[in-house]
Design a protein around this motif. Sequence first.
Motif, PDB file in Angstrom:
ATOM      1  N   ASN A   1     -12.432  -8.887  -1.254  1.00 45.72           N
ATOM      2  CA  ASN A   1     -11.946  -7.532  -1.507  1.00 45.72           C
ATOM      3  C   ASN A   1     -10.450  -7.430  -1.214  1.00 45.72           C
ATOM      4  O   ASN A   1      -9.674  -6.905  -2.026  1.00 45.72           O
ATOM      5  CB  ASN A   1     -12.729  -6.571  -0.603  1.00 45.72           C
ATOM      6  CG  ASN A   1     -12.698  -5.137  -1.072  1.00 45.72           C
ATOM      7  OD1 ASN A   1     -12.660  -4.853  -2.266  1.00 45.72           O
ATOM      8  ND2 ASN A   1     -12.741  -4.222  -0.115  1.00 45.72           N
ATOM      9  N   LEU A   2     -10.031  -7.973  -0.078  1.00 47.45           N
ATOM     10  CA  LEU A   2      -8.612  -7.949   0.287  1.00 47.45           C
ATOM     11  C   LEU A   2      -7.797  -8.903  -0.581  1.00 47.45           C
ATOM     12  O   LEU A   2      -6.693  -8.552  -1.045  1.00 47.45           O
ATOM     13  CB  LEU A   2      -8.451  -8.311   1.769  1.00 47.45           C
ATOM     14  CG  LEU A   2      -7.010  -8.396   2.286  1.00 47.45           C
ATOM     15  CD1 LEU A   2      -6.282  -7.074   2.101  1.00 47.45           C
ATOM     16  CD2 LEU A   2      -6.996  -8.812   3.756  1.00 47.45           C
TER      17      LEU A   2
ATOM     18  N   SER B   1      -9.855   4.300   3.525  1.00 46.39           N
ATOM     19  CA  SER B   1      -9.669   3.909   2.129  1.00 46.39           C
ATOM     20  C   SER B   1     -10.922   4.115   1.282  1.00 46.39           C
ATOM     21  O   SER B   1     -10.816   4.292   0.069  1.00 46.39           O
ATOM     22  CB  SER B   1      -9.270   2.430   2.059  1.00 46.39           C
ATOM     23  OG  SER B   1     -10.387   1.580   2.292  1.00 46.39           O
ATOM     24  N   TYR B   2     -12.100   4.078   1.900  1.00 44.05           N
ATOM     25  CA  TYR B   2     -13.353   4.058   1.122  1.00 44.05           C
ATOM     26  C   TYR B   2     -14.073   5.390   1.207  1.00 44.05           C
ATOM     27  O   TYR B   2     -14.305   5.892   2.310  1.00 44.05           O
ATOM     28  CB  TYR B   2     -14.276   2.961   1.661  1.00 44.05           C
ATOM     29  CG  TYR B   2     -15.607   2.849   0.921  1.00 44.05           C
ATOM     30  CD1 TYR B   2     -15.697   2.142  -0.263  1.00 44.05           C
ATOM     31  CD2 TYR B   2     -16.747   3.463   1.414  1.00 44.05           C
ATOM     32  CE1 TYR B   2     -16.917   2.042  -0.945  1.00 44.05           C
ATOM     33  CE2 TYR B   2     -17.967   3.368   0.746  1.00 44.05           C
ATOM     34  CZ  TYR B   2     -18.041   2.659  -0.426  1.00 44.05           C
ATOM     35  OH  TYR B   2     -19.236   2.564  -1.108  1.00 44.05           O
TER      36      TYR B   2
ATOM     37  N   HIS C   1      -5.667   0.941  -2.079  1.00 42.45           N
ATOM     38  CA  HIS C   1      -7.128   0.886  -2.159  1.00 42.45           C
ATOM     39  C   HIS C   1      -7.569  -0.522  -2.555  1.00 42.45           C
ATOM     40  O   HIS C   1      -6.825  -1.280  -3.180  1.00 42.45           O
ATOM     41  CB  HIS C   1      -7.672   1.880  -3.186  1.00 42.45           C
ATOM     42  CG  HIS C   1      -7.768   3.285  -2.673  1.00 42.45           C
ATOM     43  ND1 HIS C   1      -8.665   3.659  -1.694  1.00 42.45           N
ATOM     44  CD2 HIS C   1      -7.072   4.400  -3.006  1.00 42.45           C
ATOM     45  CE1 HIS C   1      -8.510   4.949  -1.451  1.00 42.45           C
ATOM     46  NE2 HIS C   1      -7.550   5.426  -2.229  1.00 42.45           N
ATOM     47  N   TYR C   2      -8.803  -0.826  -2.185  1.00 41.72           N
ATOM     48  CA  TYR C   2      -9.452  -2.080  -2.537  1.00 41.72           C
ATOM     49  C   TYR C   2     -10.327  -1.872  -3.786  1.00 41.72           C
ATOM     50  O   TYR C   2     -10.687  -0.731  -4.108  1.00 41.72           O
ATOM     51  CB  TYR C   2     -10.377  -2.541  -1.409  1.00 41.72           C
ATOM     52  CG  TYR C   2      -9.755  -2.696  -0.058  1.00 41.72           C
ATOM     53  CD1 TYR C   2      -9.305  -3.936   0.382  1.00 41.72           C
ATOM     54  CD2 TYR C   2      -9.653  -1.607   0.804  1.00 41.72           C
ATOM     55  CE1 TYR C   2      -8.767  -4.097   1.653  1.00 41.72           C
ATOM     56  CE2 TYR C   2      -9.112  -1.754   2.077  1.00 41.72           C
ATOM     57  CZ  TYR C   2      -8.672  -2.991   2.499  1.00 41.72           C
ATOM     58  OH  TYR C   2      -8.136  -3.140   3.755  1.00 41.72           O
TER      59      TYR C   2
ATOM     60  N   ILE D   1      -5.187   0.173  -6.792  1.00 48.13           N
ATOM     61  CA  ILE D   1      -5.157  -1.211  -6.313  1.00 48.13           C
ATOM     62  C   ILE D   1      -3.756  -1.795  -6.519  1.00 48.13           C
ATOM     63  O   ILE D   1      -3.242  -2.517  -5.660  1.00 48.13           O
ATOM     64  CB  ILE D   1      -6.219  -2.056  -7.037  1.00 48.13           C
ATOM     65  CG1 ILE D   1      -7.615  -1.458  -6.834  1.00 48.13           C
ATOM     66  CG2 ILE D   1      -6.190  -3.494  -6.546  1.00 48.13           C
ATOM     67  CD1 ILE D   1      -8.707  -2.128  -7.657  1.00 48.13           C
TER      68      ILE D   1
ATOM     69  N   VAL E   1      -6.975  -7.346  -3.917  1.00 53.56           N
ATOM     70  CA  VAL E   1      -5.892  -6.362  -3.857  1.00 53.56           C
ATOM     71  C   VAL E   1      -4.537  -7.064  -3.851  1.00 53.56           C
ATOM     72  O   VAL E   1      -3.633  -6.689  -4.599  1.00 53.56           O
ATOM     73  CB  VAL E   1      -5.985  -5.496  -2.579  1.00 53.56           C
ATOM     74  CG1 VAL E   1      -4.842  -4.481  -2.563  1.00 53.56           C
ATOM     75  CG2 VAL E   1      -7.288  -4.768  -2.494  1.00 53.56           C
TER      76      VAL E   1
ATOM     77  N   ARG F   1      -6.680   0.908   5.108  1.00 52.47           N
ATOM     78  CA  ARG F   1      -6.160   0.599   3.773  1.00 52.47           C
ATOM     79  C   ARG F   1      -5.520  -0.793   3.730  1.00 52.47           C
ATOM     80  O   ARG F   1      -5.083  -1.325   4.752  1.00 52.47           O
ATOM     81  CB  ARG F   1      -5.148   1.665   3.349  1.00 52.47           C
ATOM     82  CG  ARG F   1      -5.764   3.043   3.133  1.00 52.47           C
ATOM     83  CD  ARG F   1      -4.716   4.067   2.754  1.00 52.47           C
ATOM     84  NE  ARG F   1      -5.270   5.409   2.630  1.00 52.47           N
ATOM     85  CZ  ARG F   1      -5.673   5.959   1.483  1.00 52.47           C
ATOM     86  NH1 ARG F   1      -5.594   5.261   0.373  1.00 52.47           N
ATOM     87  NH2 ARG F   1      -6.141   7.195   1.467  1.00 52.47           N
ATOM     88  N   PRO F   2      -5.425  -1.368   2.523  1.00 51.49           N
ATOM     89  CA  PRO F   2      -4.879  -2.725   2.406  1.00 51.49           C
ATOM     90  C   PRO F   2      -3.480  -2.888   2.979  1.00 51.49           C
ATOM     91  O   PRO F   2      -3.192  -3.877   3.659  1.00 51.49           O
ATOM     92  CB  PRO F   2      -4.889  -2.980   0.898  1.00 51.49           C
ATOM     93  CG  PRO F   2      -5.931  -2.070   0.360  1.00 51.49           C
ATOM     94  CD  PRO F   2      -5.913  -0.856   1.229  1.00 51.49           C
TER      95      PRO F   2
END
Length: 382
Positions: free
Chosen positions: A82-83, A194-195, A238-239, A233, A86, A166-167
């Motif tokens: 996920n990271l 973020s989610y 955001h992811y 993204i 991004v 958040r990323p």
Amino acid sequence: MSTSRLRPALISVLTALTVGLGLVSGGVAAAAPTPVAAPAAFTPAQLIRAYPSDYPPGGTYVPVLDGFDVLREQRPDIIDQNLRTVIRINNSATPAQQADAIAINYDDRLTSLSEALGKRLGPVFRKLLADGRVPKVAALTEGYTARAMLPLGTTLIEKEIFGNPRPFVVAPGKIERYNRPGEDLYADLGGNGSYPSGHTSMGYLFGGLMAYWLPELGPQIIARAGEIGLGRIVLGVHYPLDVMGGRIMATDLVSARLSDPGFRSLVEQAGRQLRAELERAVGGSLTRFIAADTPYMSTQQAVAEHRRMMTYGFAKTAPAQRNQIPASAAALLASRFPGLTDAQRLDILQRTAIDPGYPLDKSGSDGGWLRIDLAAAYAYTP
């Protein structure tokens, strides 16, 4: 006064009288343009009253989103991917993608979505909106307080519950920051979760309504909603899982709105007003105008692009899941396939869905929302 000076003066007076009296050659009065009546807005009672779809079962959208907790607890590899995704999308973003993502951050979601309407129809729609010619559409879809959002349509509660950083906070040295000169869009975002992605949720919620009103452009509108998520993204705020969660939440919410007879009446009224005003503005059939316009992208391109944005390269985490679509989702296609039954519309949603079992997908009464590919469903030919 000399004759040479008197004649211009008389001409000036006669010209003023002619204009003032509305005379034209031959002594016939010029027809004054017929004023166009201001379109009716919803009454306060229509907007303020309580609707069953105002509240999800249990009061939040956590039950349809909590597949994220499972991933955090059991699949660190997915969270790591996920990271990494991004970082890859953020670092490789083209200048055009960066500019679009920045505009999406600041624009109202409806403005962002209007790009999908076509080269000529998009500006027509934005002018109608700016001129107050579609007040019912505006009431349901403009801003964070749009009636389609209230009272629990934002993602603030869910963000607080899941509390995911958040990323650009988790990996500050690996995320490029894209800003307008003199502005910092990251300044106020570091302290909240973020989610799921709020921009994405609003994009798909209002995109679902816009597609319902303009089914001829359904695939393009839904693909543009996906681009709103992608833009988040690109910015590194955001992811992919945030964006996928925003789509889950919005699809559930717009289905609930369209399955609620009272609220669906508001949606139908707004749609009739929108189509009438667009046809008045373009001077004829809206369907023919759309067919002659330069599209944002072809239907085939819209379907392909949206499909790529639905899973962001993740592998299936639960391949044994069955492809079952929530019954209320049938309402999403009522304007696209008005002659079909709900069972037949559900069948189309199932035929056009992505495979079950990707990250965040769930089985049971709270599952199935991730699988729905509205771009493909609007493009489907029975």
